[in-house]
Structures are given as C-alpha cells and as structure tokens.
Design an enzyme around this catalytic site. Structure first.
Site, PDB file in Angstrom:
ATOM      1  CE1 TYR A   1     -14.407   3.210  -6.524  1.00 17.70           C
ATOM      2  CE2 TYR A   1     -16.749   2.477  -6.725  1.00 17.70           C
ATOM      3  CZ  TYR A   1     -15.595   2.356  -6.068  1.00 17.70           C
ATOM      4  OH  TYR A   1     -15.345   1.402  -5.346  1.00 17.70           O
TER       5      TYR A   1
ATOM      6  CG  ASN B   1     -22.806   1.462  -0.064  1.00 16.03           C
ATOM      7  OD1 ASN B   1     -21.963   2.023  -0.400  1.00 16.03           O
ATOM      8  ND2 ASN B   1     -23.792   1.158  -0.430  1.00 16.03           N
TER       9      ASN B   1
ATOM     10  N   GLY C   1     -13.187   6.603  -2.311  1.00 19.50           N
ATOM     11  CA  GLY C   1     -13.869   7.303  -1.184  1.00 19.50           C
ATOM     12  C   GLY C   1     -15.465   7.219  -1.176  1.00 19.50           C
TER      13      GLY C   1
ATOM     14  CG  ASP D   1      -2.130   1.045   0.922  1.00 18.32           C
ATOM     15  OD1 ASP D   1      -2.089   2.126   0.985  1.00 18.32           O
ATOM     16  OD2 ASP D   1      -3.389   0.389   1.273  1.00 18.32           O
TER      17      ASP D   1
ATOM     18  NE  ARG E   1     -26.572   4.099  -2.404  1.00 17.78           N
ATOM     19  CZ  ARG E   1     -27.426   5.009  -3.120  1.00 17.78           C
ATOM     20  NH1 ARG E   1     -28.683   4.677  -3.492  1.00 17.78           N
ATOM     21  NH2 ARG E   1     -27.061   5.917  -3.646  1.00 17.78           N
TER      22      ARG E   1
ATOM     23  CB  ALA F   1     -23.026  -2.355  -6.093  1.00 19.71           C
ATOM     24  CB  CYS F   2     -20.245   1.990  -8.593  1.00 18.04           C
ATOM     25  SG  CYS F   2     -20.662   2.905  -6.932  1.00 18.04           S
TER      26      CYS F   2
HETATM   27  P1  NAD Z   1      -9.753   2.188   1.257  1.00 21.54           P
HETATM   28  O1  NAD Z   1      -9.660   3.462   0.410  1.00 21.54           O
HETATM   29  O2  NAD Z   1      -9.606   2.209   2.456  1.00 21.54           O
HETATM   30  O3  NAD Z   1      -8.353   1.279   0.920  1.00 21.54           O
HETATM   31  C1  NAD Z   1      -7.814   1.403  -0.494  1.00 21.54           C
HETATM   32  C2  NAD Z   1      -6.393   1.380  -0.193  1.00 21.54           C
HETATM   33  O4  NAD Z   1      -5.800   1.525  -1.519  1.00 21.54           O
HETATM   34  C3  NAD Z   1      -5.933   2.808   0.606  1.00 21.54           C
HETATM   35  O5  NAD Z   1      -5.132   2.158   1.652  1.00 21.54           O
HETATM   36  C4  NAD Z   1      -5.067   3.222  -0.331  1.00 21.54           C
HETATM   37  O6  NAD Z   1      -3.812   4.057   0.222  1.00 21.54           O
HETATM   38  C5  NAD Z   1      -4.320   2.080  -1.290  1.00 21.54           C
HETATM   39  N1  NAD Z   1      -3.803   2.765  -2.583  1.00 21.54           N
HETATM   40  C6  NAD Z   1      -4.538   3.776  -3.362  1.00 21.54           C
HETATM   41  N2  NAD Z   1      -3.783   3.924  -4.366  1.00 21.54           N
HETATM   42  C7  NAD Z   1      -2.679   3.176  -4.285  1.00 21.54           C
HETATM   43  C8  NAD Z   1      -1.501   3.230  -5.097  1.00 21.54           C
HETATM   44  N3  NAD Z   1      -1.091   3.807  -6.061  1.00 21.54           N
HETATM   45  N4  NAD Z   1      -0.651   2.332  -4.492  1.00 21.54           N
HETATM   46  C9  NAD Z   1      -0.767   1.434  -3.527  1.00 21.54           C
HETATM   47  N5  NAD Z   1      -1.789   1.516  -2.705  1.00 21.54           N
HETATM   48  C10 NAD Z   1      -2.868   2.391  -3.056  1.00 21.54           C
HETATM   49  O7  NAD Z   1     -11.100   1.467   0.505  1.00 21.54           O
HETATM   50  P2  NAD Z   1     -11.735   0.252   1.115  1.00 21.54           P
HETATM   51  O8  NAD Z   1     -13.127   0.846   1.462  1.00 21.54           O
HETATM   52  O9  NAD Z   1     -10.859  -0.685   1.941  1.00 21.54           O
HETATM   53  O10 NAD Z   1     -11.953  -0.284  -0.570  1.00 21.54           O
HETATM   54  C11 NAD Z   1     -11.239  -1.752  -0.998  1.00 21.54           C
HETATM   55  C12 NAD Z   1     -11.617  -1.820  -2.550  1.00 21.54           C
HETATM   56  O11 NAD Z   1     -12.967  -2.231  -2.394  1.00 21.54           O
HETATM   57  C13 NAD Z   1     -11.355  -0.771  -3.485  1.00 21.54           C
HETATM   58  O12 NAD Z   1     -10.941  -1.228  -4.483  1.00 21.54           O
HETATM   59  C14 NAD Z   1     -12.900  -0.260  -3.444  1.00 21.54           C
HETATM   60  O13 NAD Z   1     -13.042   0.373  -4.791  1.00 21.54           O
HETATM   61  C15 NAD Z   1     -13.697  -1.508  -3.263  1.00 21.54           C
HETATM   62  N6  NAD Z   1     -15.025  -1.096  -2.818  1.00 21.54           N
HETATM   63  C16 NAD Z   1     -15.050  -0.778  -1.749  1.00 21.54           C
HETATM   64  C17 NAD Z   1     -16.473  -0.641  -1.035  1.00 21.54           C
HETATM   65  C18 NAD Z   1     -16.729  -0.063   0.238  1.00 21.54           C
HETATM   66  O14 NAD Z   1     -17.992   0.204   0.537  1.00 21.54           O
HETATM   67  N7  NAD Z   1     -15.827   0.334   1.078  1.00 21.54           N
HETATM   68  C19 NAD Z   1     -17.597  -0.880  -2.251  1.00 21.54           C
HETATM   69  C20 NAD Z   1     -17.373  -1.250  -3.413  1.00 21.54           C
HETATM   70  C21 NAD Z   1     -16.033  -1.442  -3.797  1.00 21.54           C
END
Ligand code: NAD
Length: 320
Positions: free
Chosen positions: A149, A178, A81, A34, A220, A122-123
């Site tokens: 996204y 979510n 986000g 990360d 949702r 789901a987006c």
């Molecule tokens: P999060 O933002 O907490 O975690 C994502 C991580 O990716 C972060 O720690 C960030 O630092 C890291 N990251 C971003 N750019 C990077 C880079 N260039 N190199 C290395 N690391 C990098 O998000 P999350 O909620 O844990 O989501 C995890 C995954 O699940 C994502 O792909 C997100 O799109 C997907 N997702 C999440 C949700 C949700 O409700 N949280 C819903 C649908 C999909």
C-alpha cells in the site's frame, strides 16, 4: 465572487464524504465521484457521479463540466482498508489504486485542471523504533515502505509530481496518519484500528475480554477527521510542494488507545493479545510543514474518541 468547482474522488468514502461537507460550507460547487454513495448520510454534493475511476473514460467524464475542466481535483479514491485488508489484498491495492491514480492525473492534466490534491499516507515511510527521533517528509527516501500500500502511494505521489512538472499543474501531496471519526467504516474487514476497537468494546459487556492483534505496544498517532479535512483544505490553498505530513502528534500504544476507549465507554475491559497484522512498530513525524499553513489539530485523541465511540456504539446497538 466566482464559485470554485471541485471534484472529490472517493466522495462516497470516509474522509471524502467529510471533505465534501467542508467544501460545501466553504462555498464550493462540488461534484463527488465514487463507486458508491456515502453509506451513513446523504452527500451534500451538487452532483454525485457513480463511476469506476480505474477507467480513463470515467476520469475524463469526472474532470469536465460543460466541456470545461473543474478548478480543483481532490483525489481520495483508493482500494483501502486497515492492516488486515492491507496485508490480505496486496494485488488489489496495487492494481486498483494505481489504475485510479494513473488515469485521474492523466485526465486532469489533459483537461487543463489547475490544482490537484492527492491523499498519500504515512505508510510511505519505513518502520521505526519506539523513541526514535521524528522523521521529516524528505526521510521518505531512500524508500523502504513496510507494505505494498505504501509503495503504491509513493509511486502515485511521484507520478502526480511528474505530471505537475510537465503540465504546470499545482500538485499538493498530503501524507495522512491514521484518521478516525464518525461515519467511517467500522466493520466488514476494511475498518481501521480505532473503529475496530470501538466496535469490539461496544459489543463487549463490562468486565468482558476483547481480542487485540499484536502485543499492544505498537505506537501510533490518530487524527480526528475534522482536523484531517482542515489540513486538506489548508494544504490545497498553500504553495507547499512535495509530500506534507498531516497528523496530530499525540502518540499512544494500542493498549493505551484501548484504555481511553474503555474509559469513555465506562467499561472494564480485559485484553487477549493474539497474533495478527499489526504493521510498523512505531511512528513519529514532524509536522512543521502543515503547521506553516496555520493548521493545528483541535481535537485531542480523547475528545475525538468521545464523539466517535458513541457513534459506533449506536451502529452496533442498531445492528446496522
Ligand atoms: P475509504 O475506503 O472510506 O474511501 C475510499 C473511497 O474510494 C471509497 O468510497 C471507495 O468506494 C472509493 N473507490 C475505490 N476504488 C474506486 C474506483 N475504482 N472508482 C471510484 N471510487 C473508488 O477510505 P478513506 O479512509 O476515506 O481514505 C481516503 C484516502 O485517504 C485514501 O486514498 C486512503 O488511502 C488515504 N488515507 C487514509 C487514511 C485513514 O486513516 N483513513 C490514512 C492514510 C491515507
């Protein structure tokens, strides 16, 4: 028994950090990668690499250990986000997340990784009307995601599948609904609705008023992080190809979500609905595919929030 070696990309983030804990419990050797370490508790990963995964050389370093490929890659890194962020950072999302996804699948395939998990969303689906029949995974096409996204996720899904076909890589694609729970982002602009609402209610006094984006009717489903991680693990071990929805089918409006949180907080809360980025009007998905792995959601929305709200309240009180 040979220990499986996993790379978790995004291991410093919300779901990734919980996934690392689960894989360690399951006996894996885990490498996290990360831009940052987890914010709220130390990672139990065997190794944690601080890498910018938009760079091909960083992906190449992450997927190999001692010259050999890791056995499994879990790709959860994304520039990510809640709705506020998704609408204000379209270019960053489309550029940064696409670069991570392009280089990670390419480096994993060329290193000879055998199994690859990708966290889609789901987006990828179109907007829905309240009360509409559930969409199944194939209803993602013809494609009409509501935001950029979702388009980036769809592109990354297709790219991972193309690499899977060409390189004989087993690709598993989860479409998360979510997700919420302790140790998720709760302030700063990237937090999602459940965390933002828990924070606002924790900051409000009893009888106080909080601002809520939209008219409160958007429907949702919200999935507790432990359930989500269990779905990831089961999907990765399964033979399910193409997109797989993971989400607890308990649908509530934003105002109903607030009522549950306020009840857990023991506060009477008044709502001031203001204009803001809300996203789609409604969601309703089938989850037969993930259920075929034996997955079931164990945490009702109330049970999950009963764990999440006190955690966020403690952060607010500690002024962290
Ligand atoms: P999060 O933002 O907490 O975690 C994502 C991580 O990716 C972060 O720690 C960030 O630092 C890291 N990251 C971003 N750019 C990077 C880079 N260039 N190199 C290395 N690391 C990098 O998000 P999350 O909620 O844990 O989501 C995890 C995954 O699940 C994502 O792909 C997100 O799109 C997907 N997702 C999440 C949700 C949700 O409700 N949280 C819903 C649908 C999909």
């Amino acid at each position: 028994m040979v220990t499986k070696r996993a790379l978790v990309c995004g291991a410093g983030g919300f779901i990734g950090s919980h996934l690392v804990k689960r894989l360690k419990k399951d006996g894996y050797w885990v490498r996290g990668a990360d831009l940052k370490r987890p914010e709220f508790s130390p990672s139990p990963a065997d190794e944690f690499l601080l890498l910018d995964l938009r760079m091909p050389e960083a992906c190449a370093e992450a997927v190999r250990t001692g010259g050999a490929p890791v056995d499994e890659v879990f790709q959860l890194a994304a520039d990510m986000g809640g709705m506020g962020f998704i609408h204000s950072a379209e270019c960053e999302i489309m550029r940064n997340s696409a670069l991570v996804n392009i280089h990670m699948i390419d480096q994993a395939a060329s290193a000879g990784v055998k199994r690859y998990f990708f966290s889609s969303s789901a987006c990828v689906y179109r907007d829905m009307a309240a009360g509409e029949e559930p969409l199944s995974e194939e209803d993602a096409y013809p494609a009409l995601p509501d935001n950029e996204y979702g388009w980036e996720k769809l592109y990354a899904e297709r790219m991972a599948m193309a690499y899977g076909r060409k390189y004989g890589l087993a690709v598993r694609l989860a479409r998360f609904q979510n997700c919420y729970g302790p140790e998720g982002t709760w302030r700063g602009g990237r937090e999602k609705a459940p965390a933002a609402l828990c924070r606002k209610i924790a900051e409000a006094s009893g009888g106080g008023t909080i601002e809520v984006w939209g008219d409160g009717t958007a429907m949702r489903a919200y999935t507790f992080v432990e359930d989500m991680v269990d779905g990831i693990v089961r999907l990765m071990a399964s033979d399910l190809e193409n997109g797989v929805n993971i989400g607890r089918p308990e649908y509530v409006s934003v105002d109903e979500l607030i009522a549950i949180i306020a009840d857990i907080a023991g506060k009477e809360i008044h709502l001031n609905h203001i204009a803001g980025p809300v996203g789609v009007k409604a969601r309703n998905f089938t989850n037969d595919r993930i259920r075929s792995t034996g997955w079931t959601s164990r945490f009702s929305l109330r049970d999950g929030l009963a764990v999440t709200y006190p955690w966020i309240e403690a952060q607010v009180k500690a002024g962290r």
